[in-house]
Design a protein around this motif. Structure first.
Motif, PDB file in Angstrom:
ATOM      1  N   ALA A 124      40.296  67.530  78.945  1.00 12.36           N
ATOM      2  CA  ALA A 124      40.761  68.433  77.893  1.00 12.36           C
ATOM      3  C   ALA A 124      41.373  67.687  76.718  1.00 12.36           C
ATOM      4  N   GLN A 125      41.909  66.485  76.961  1.00 11.67           N
ATOM      5  CA  GLN A 125      42.549  65.746  75.879  1.00 11.67           C
ATOM      6  C   GLN A 125      41.554  64.943  75.046  1.00 11.67           C
ATOM      7  N   MET A 126      40.300  64.942  75.443  1.00 13.15           N
ATOM      8  CA  MET A 126      39.276  64.293  74.633  1.00 13.15           C
ATOM      9  C   MET A 126      38.833  65.228  73.512  1.00 13.15           C
ATOM     10  N   THR A 127      38.559  64.665  72.363  1.00 14.75           N
ATOM     11  CA  THR A 127      38.075  65.479  71.247  1.00 14.75           C
ATOM     12  C   THR A 127      36.581  65.758  71.414  1.00 14.75           C
ATOM     13  N   SER A 128      36.104  66.754  70.692  1.00 12.08           N
ATOM     14  CA  SER A 128      34.675  67.076  70.730  1.00 12.08           C
ATOM     15  C   SER A 128      33.837  65.889  70.262  1.00 12.08           C
ATOM     16  N   LEU A 129      34.343  65.161  69.264  1.00 13.31           N
ATOM     17  CA  LEU A 129      33.627  63.998  68.745  1.00 13.31           C
ATOM     18  C   LEU A 129      33.518  62.905  69.801  1.00 13.31           C
ATOM     19  N   GLN A 130      34.585  62.673  70.550  1.00 13.09           N
ATOM     20  CA  GLN A 130      34.549  61.656  71.603  1.00 13.09           C
ATOM     21  C   GLN A 130      33.536  62.014  72.676  1.00 13.09           C
ATOM     22  N   ARG A 131      33.510  63.288  73.064  1.00 12.38           N
ATOM     23  CA  ARG A 131      32.543  63.710  74.087  1.00 12.38           C
ATOM     24  C   ARG A 131      31.113  63.578  73.581  1.00 12.38           C
ATOM     25  N   GLU A 132      30.882  64.008  72.341  1.00 12.54           N
ATOM     26  CA  GLU A 132      29.533  63.940  71.793  1.00 12.54           C
ATOM     27  C   GLU A 132      29.075  62.492  71.622  1.00 12.54           C
ATOM     28  N   ASN A 133      29.984  61.604  71.231  1.00 16.90           N
ATOM     29  CA  ASN A 133      29.630  60.190  71.082  1.00 16.90           C
ATOM     30  C   ASN A 133      29.205  59.582  72.412  1.00 16.90           C
ATOM     31  N   MET A 134      29.916  59.935  73.480  1.00 17.18           N
ATOM     32  CA  MET A 134      29.571  59.403  74.797  1.00 17.18           C
ATOM     33  C   MET A 134      28.243  59.975  75.294  1.00 17.18           C
ATOM     34  N   LYS A 135      28.001  61.246  74.982  1.00 17.17           N
ATOM     35  CA  LYS A 135      26.723  61.843  75.366  1.00 17.17           C
ATOM     36  C   LYS A 135      25.574  61.183  74.610  1.00 17.17           C
ATOM     37  N   THR A 136      25.780  60.935  73.318  1.00 13.74           N
ATOM     38  CA  THR A 136      24.744  60.297  72.500  1.00 13.74           C
ATOM     39  C   THR A 136      24.439  58.895  73.003  1.00 13.74           C
ATOM     40  N   ALA A 137      25.484  58.186  73.432  1.00 17.05           N
ATOM     41  CA  ALA A 137      25.302  56.824  73.958  1.00 17.05           C
ATOM     42  C   ALA A 137      24.760  56.820  75.387  1.00 17.05           C
ATOM     43  N   GLY A 138      24.710  57.988  76.018  1.00 19.35           N
ATOM     44  CA  GLY A 138      24.194  58.077  77.380  1.00 19.35           C
ATOM     45  C   GLY A 138      25.137  57.575  78.450  1.00 19.35           C
ATOM     46  N   ILE A 139      26.458  57.580  78.158  1.00 18.66           N
ATOM     47  CA  ILE A 139      27.425  57.058  79.133  1.00 18.66           C
ATOM     48  C   ILE A 139      28.476  58.110  79.501  1.00 18.66           C
ATOM     49  N   TYR A 140      28.183  59.368  79.242  1.00 22.92           N
ATOM     50  CA  TYR A 140      29.167  60.423  79.548  1.00 22.92           C
ATOM     51  C   TYR A 140      29.457  60.507  81.038  1.00 22.92           C
TER      52      TYR A 140
END
Length: 210
Positions: A124-140
């Motif tokens: 919950a403390q992660m921002t939407s941008l942080q989550r999307e960046n990790m998904k884009t990099a394939g390391i979520y």
């Protein structure tokens, strides 16, 4: 009406809190925004007139993965009733909250969300941008608590305790506690069961030989 299932977080207009709310004849998990400065803890109940929405846009997949089906936006000041702080039902979440508070004191704000997610599984403390960046990099998937975390935990127990029986007596409850504190997600529960069986294996082998 609803019951807070976690600690509330401050927002620009009040607080945001995960809760179980009554929607019709069913009780569902929701994230609720309230116009109040009074913080809520697990077990606190509230009543408010609210607008209900289903998650949409870029956060839809995140909320669905967390099992959240509704977003509720309170209208006006809610009526809040403080719950009993004693029930064991919320003890794991209270322990996780203390761990998160410790991380807040020793980690920079720009990486705090990652640290909390890797320690207690709370994203919950992660921002939407942080989550999307990790998904884009394939390391979520690296944020998912699973076998690696449990192996480190039980590995330390094995290093400190040599007797197999004592190791099992200490390690199995520790696996159960870790699963409860991190939210008992499927990956953690699966790992806890496998590690518990691994700790029991030497004892079962001895019994079979007897």
């Amino acid at each position: 009406t609803g019951t807070a299932t976690d600690y509330s977080a401050e927002t620009a207009y009040g607080i945001r809190v995960p809760a179980r709310i009554t929607a019709g004849s069913k009780e569902v998990r929701a994230v609720v925004w309230l116009y109040t400065c009074e913080p809520l803890e697990p077990g606190d109940t509230f009543s408010v007139t609210a607008e209900l929405q289903t998650p949409q846009g870029e956060n839809r997949s995140y909320y669905r993965a967390e099992g959240v089906h509704l977003l509720a936006y309170g209208k006006g000041t809610p009526e809040i009733v403080k719950g009993d702080t004693g029930p064991l039902r919320y003890l794991p979440r209270r322990i996780a909250h203390e761990l998160e508070q410790s991380l807040t004191e020793c980690m920079p704000s720009d990486v705090l969300g990652y640290g909390v997610a890797l320690t207690t599984g709370n994203r919950a403390q992660m921002t939407s941008l942080q989550r999307e960046n990790m998904k884009t990099a394939g390391i979520y998937h690296l944020l998912a608590l699973s076998g690696l975390h449990m192996t480190v935990l039980t590995g330390n127990v094995s290093l400190l305790i040599r007797r197999k029986r004592t190791r099992a007596v200490v390690g199995i409850p520790l696996c159960v506690a870790f699963a409860a504190i991190t939210g008992a997600t499927p990956s953690v529960v699966r790992t806890a069961v496998m590690q518990s069986l691994l700790l029991l294996a030497p004892l079962l082998a001895v019994l079979l030989l007897l």
